[in-house]
Design a protein around this motif. Structure first.
Motif, mmCIF file in Angstrom:
data_model
loop_
_atom_site.group_PDB
_atom_site.id
_atom_site.type_symbol
_atom_site.label_atom_id
_atom_site.label_comp_id
_atom_site.label_asym_id
_atom_site.label_seq_id
_atom_site.Cartn_x
_atom_site.Cartn_y
_atom_site.Cartn_z
ATOM 1 N N GLY A 28 0.793 -1.115 -0.112
ATOM 2 C CA GLY A 28 0.208 0.008 -0.030
ATOM 3 C C GLY A 28 0.715 1.332 -0.060
ATOM 4 N N GLY A 29 0.123 2.331 0.031
ATOM 5 C CA GLY A 29 0.818 3.679 -0.112
ATOM 6 C C GLY A 29 1.654 3.961 1.172
ATOM 7 N N PHE A 30 2.302 5.026 1.063
ATOM 8 C CA PHE A 30 3.025 5.701 2.327
ATOM 9 C C PHE A 30 2.197 6.008 3.563
ATOM 10 N N GLY A 31 2.230 5.478 4.753
ATOM 11 C CA GLY A 31 1.591 5.725 5.935
ATOM 12 C C GLY A 31 0.169 5.360 6.016
ATOM 13 N N VAL A 32 -0.133 4.182 5.171
ATOM 14 C CA VAL A 32 -1.464 3.683 5.339
ATOM 15 C C VAL A 32 -1.858 2.777 6.652
ATOM 16 N N GLY A 33 -0.764 2.332 7.202
ATOM 17 C CA GLY A 33 -0.921 1.469 8.462
ATOM 18 C C GLY A 33 -0.293 0.247 8.259
ATOM 19 N N LYS A 34 0.510 0.020 7.403
ATOM 20 C CA LYS A 34 1.284 -1.489 7.281
ATOM 21 C C LYS A 34 2.032 -1.752 8.529
ATOM 22 N N THR A 35 2.851 -1.010 9.046
ATOM 23 C CA THR A 35 3.600 -1.137 10.381
ATOM 24 C C THR A 35 2.696 -1.603 11.477
ATOM 25 N N THR A 36 1.501 -0.688 11.575
ATOM 26 C CA THR A 36 0.724 -0.888 12.650
ATOM 27 C C THR A 36 -0.096 -2.191 12.616
ATOM 28 N N LEU A 37 -0.537 -2.578 11.249
ATOM 29 C CA LEU A 37 -1.313 -3.843 11.215
ATOM 30 C C LEU A 37 -0.249 -4.761 11.607
ATOM 31 N N VAL A 38 0.763 -4.934 11.044
ATOM 32 C CA VAL A 38 1.841 -6.253 11.228
ATOM 33 C C VAL A 38 2.103 -6.322 12.760
ATOM 34 N N GLY A 39 2.287 -5.277 13.386
ATOM 35 C CA GLY A 39 2.485 -5.011 14.991
ATOM 36 C C GLY A 39 1.083 -5.780 15.728
ATOM 37 N N ALA A 40 0.136 -5.423 15.223
ATOM 38 C CA ALA A 40 -0.946 -5.625 15.914
ATOM 39 C C ALA A 40 -1.324 -7.017 15.879
ATOM 40 N N VAL A 41 -0.963 -7.725 14.873
ATOM 41 C CA VAL A 41 -1.486 -9.372 14.551
ATOM 42 C C VAL A 41 -0.188 -10.245 14.782
ATOM 43 N N SER A 42 1.050 -9.786 14.536
ATOM 44 C CA SER A 42 1.876 -10.719 14.976
ATOM 45 C C SER A 42 2.179 -11.239 16.464
ATOM 46 N N GLU A 43 2.367 -12.559 16.561
ATOM 47 C CA GLU A 43 2.552 -13.246 17.666
ATOM 48 C C GLU A 43 4.012 -13.035 18.452
ATOM 49 N N ILE A 44 4.940 -12.403 17.590
ATOM 50 C CA ILE A 44 6.224 -12.044 17.969
ATOM 51 C C ILE A 44 6.585 -10.630 17.850
ATOM 52 N N ARG A 45 7.351 -10.312 18.520
ATOM 53 C CA ARG A 45 7.805 -8.694 18.296
ATOM 54 C C ARG A 45 8.317 -8.332 16.761
ATOM 55 N N PRO A 46 7.362 -7.923 15.985
ATOM 56 C CA PRO A 46 7.697 -7.682 14.555
ATOM 57 C C PRO A 46 9.191 -7.114 14.427
ATOM 58 N N LEU A 47 9.731 -7.491 13.331
ATOM 59 C CA LEU A 47 11.040 -7.078 12.805
ATOM 60 C C LEU A 47 10.609 -5.664 12.136
ATOM 61 N N ARG A 48 11.081 -4.557 12.539
ATOM 62 C CA ARG A 48 10.750 -3.189 11.982
ATOM 63 C C ARG A 48 12.174 -2.680 11.205
ATOM 64 N N THR A 49 11.783 -2.019 10.022
ATOM 65 C CA THR A 49 13.038 -1.144 9.433
ATOM 66 C C THR A 49 12.587 0.293 9.403
ATOM 67 N N GLU A 50 12.218 0.868 10.458
ATOM 68 C CA GLU A 50 11.795 2.344 10.520
ATOM 69 C C GLU A 50 13.068 3.457 10.530
ATOM 70 N N GLU A 51 12.959 4.201 9.887
ATOM 71 C CA GLU A 51 13.817 5.420 10.174
ATOM 72 C C GLU A 51 12.978 6.546 10.323
ATOM 73 N N PRO A 52 13.445 7.694 11.282
ATOM 74 C CA PRO A 52 13.026 8.940 11.270
ATOM 75 C C PRO A 52 13.020 9.764 9.783
ATOM 76 N N LEU A 53 11.905 10.458 9.552
ATOM 77 C CA LEU A 53 11.839 11.103 8.442
ATOM 78 C C LEU A 53 12.701 12.456 8.362
#
Length: 205
Positions: A28-53
């Motif tokens: 999906g597009g930038f900022g649509v909530g992909k990281t949020t959805l993965v974090g909500a449903v994952s049974e493990i602490r999700p791997l994230r590759t986020e950097e500050p804007l």
């Protein structure tokens, strides 16, 4: 002495477990909530590759409507869900910015299907992901992330705006909710099963 029981137990312990894995993409597009959805449903602490804007990225990325966003995914998000003892679902969230689209081909290898997460305030941002999966004939559904304060639209109006086929599922969701995120994934798997009746699909190893 009878060692029958212990021998059987030893053979069972030595027998390798047979696991199956399902790979699903979340795009999906930038900022649509992909990281949020993965974090909500994952049974493990999700791997994230986020950097500050940064100021440079703000000149490149369109933050209209999401002015409060301060980070961006630069590679992928990754989560895991155990469906059964022998069946695991791996969820890969793709980066939304155009400059990272080159990574999609690698992430799409072996995918069973995909979810295109959309924001009705910036619906046009969904077109690249929809076009990508249509061109590669990867089964997908569209999930509308219901942001607080965002205007609600009829699903069929969204279908017309995105020029989607009549049988392609479009569902409403709250990316912050684990139960809602699970329903999105269930809807995708059901759609894949229907598509599988027409042609074989990959993604289960």
């Amino acid at each position: 002495m009878d060692y029958g029981v212990s021998d059987t137990a030893g053979r069972n312990l030595a027998r390798p477990a047979q696991y199956r894995a399902i790979k699903i993409l979340l795009a999906g597009g930038f900022g649509v909530g992909k990281t949020t959805l993965v974090g909500a449903v994952s049974e493990i602490r999700p791997l994230r590759t986020e950097e500050p804007l940064t100021e440079s990225s703000l000149r490149t990325d369109n933050t209209a409507g999401i002015e409060g966003k301060t980070t961006t995914t630069v590679a992928m998000d990754f989560g895991r869900i155990s469906l059964r003892r022998d069946l695991v679902l791996y969820l890969f969230g793709t980066p939304g910015q155009q400059r990272f689209w080159f990574m999609w081909d690698e992430l799409a290898i072996g995918a069973l299907g995909a979810v295109v997460l959309a924001d009705t305030r910036r619906l046009a941002d969904s077109f690249p992901a929809i076009d990508y999966f249509e061109r590669r004939q990867i089964p997908f559904i569209v999930a509308l992330n219901c942001f607080d304060g965002a205007r609600r639209y009829d699903v069929e109006d969204i279908r017309a705006a995105l020029d989607l086929e009549p049988d392609l599922p479009i569902i409403l969701c709250d990316a912050r909710s684990k139960e809602s995120a699970k329903q999105v994934l269930i809807a995708l798997v059901e759609h894949v099963l229907v598509s599988a009746a027409e042609e074989p699909v990959s993604g289960i190893a």
